[in-house]
Scaffold this motif. Sequence first.
Motif, short mmCIF file in Angstrom:
data_model
loop_
_atom_site.label_atom_id
_atom_site.label_comp_id
_atom_site.label_asym_id
_atom_site.label_seq_id
_atom_site.Cartn_x
_atom_site.Cartn_y
_atom_site.Cartn_z
N GLY A 19 0.76 -1.24 0.00
CA GLY A 19 0.00 0.00 0.00
C GLY A 19 0.79 1.29 0.00
N LEU A 20 2.12 1.23 0.02
CA LEU A 20 2.91 2.46 -0.05
C LEU A 20 3.07 2.88 -1.50
N ARG A 21 3.32 4.17 -1.70
CA ARG A 21 3.48 4.70 -3.05
C ARG A 21 4.87 5.31 -3.18
N LEU A 22 5.54 5.01 -4.27
CA LEU A 22 6.89 5.53 -4.51
C LEU A 22 6.82 7.01 -4.87
N GLU A 23 7.61 7.82 -4.18
CA GLU A 23 7.73 9.25 -4.47
C GLU A 23 9.06 9.56 -5.17
N ALA A 24 10.14 8.93 -4.71
CA ALA A 24 11.46 9.18 -5.29
C ALA A 24 12.37 8.01 -4.95
N ARG A 25 13.45 7.94 -5.71
CA ARG A 25 14.39 6.83 -5.54
C ARG A 25 15.81 7.34 -5.70
N ASN A 26 16.71 6.83 -4.88
CA ASN A 26 18.13 7.19 -4.94
C ASN A 26 18.35 8.70 -4.93
N VAL A 27 17.79 9.34 -3.93
CA VAL A 27 17.95 10.79 -3.77
C VAL A 27 19.31 11.02 -3.12
N ARG A 28 20.16 11.78 -3.82
CA ARG A 28 21.53 11.97 -3.34
C ARG A 28 21.80 13.44 -3.03
N TYR A 29 22.41 13.65 -1.88
CA TYR A 29 22.92 14.95 -1.48
C TYR A 29 24.38 14.75 -1.07
N PRO A 30 25.16 15.81 -1.01
CA PRO A 30 26.57 15.64 -0.63
C PRO A 30 26.75 14.98 0.75
N PHE A 31 25.76 15.10 1.60
CA PHE A 31 25.89 14.62 2.98
C PHE A 31 25.08 13.36 3.26
N LEU A 64 23.08 -1.22 9.63
CA LEU A 64 22.80 0.21 9.65
C LEU A 64 23.43 0.86 10.88
N SER A 65 24.49 1.62 10.66
CA SER A 65 25.21 2.24 11.76
C SER A 65 24.53 3.53 12.22
N ALA A 66 24.93 4.01 13.38
CA ALA A 66 24.41 5.28 13.90
C ALA A 66 24.77 6.43 12.97
N ALA A 67 25.96 6.40 12.39
CA ALA A 67 26.38 7.46 11.46
C ALA A 67 25.51 7.44 10.20
N GLN A 68 25.17 6.26 9.71
CA GLN A 68 24.30 6.16 8.53
C GLN A 68 22.90 6.68 8.86
N GLN A 69 22.42 6.37 10.06
CA GLN A 69 21.11 6.87 10.48
C GLN A 69 21.11 8.40 10.51
N GLN A 70 22.18 8.98 11.02
CA GLN A 70 22.28 10.44 11.10
C GLN A 70 22.30 11.06 9.70
#
Length: 108
Positions: A19-31, A64-70
């Motif tokens: 039931g979820l709908r895709l909005e975007a995929r592989n959104v990349r920012y420098p951080f 999934l590390s704490a740094a990745q979560q941040q």
Amino acid sequence: MNPGQLAEDRAMKHLCAHGLRLEARNVRYPFGEIDLVMREGRVYVFVEVKFRTPKGFGDAVQALSAAQQQRLRRAATHYLQCHRIDAPCRFDMVAITGDKLEWIKDAF
């Protein structure tokens, strides 16, 4: 297509089937990067997809590390601001180890 992309495809199909709908995929920012941006009603769901082979180092849930979560939180905040979205959100994880898929809502 590499194993990571195949895992993201599988995760997206699983979430859409629930039931979820895709909005975007592989959104990349420098951080940071967001694997999948989904919606469940009004709620924006930022999804981290982790894939491990069965003979790899641990299973995908532990990857999934704490740094990745941040970094994901920061990227999600930026995404919401850039798109002027004022809606509730949550962070889910889809962990794929071999053929086993586990969807963890509100993972962090």
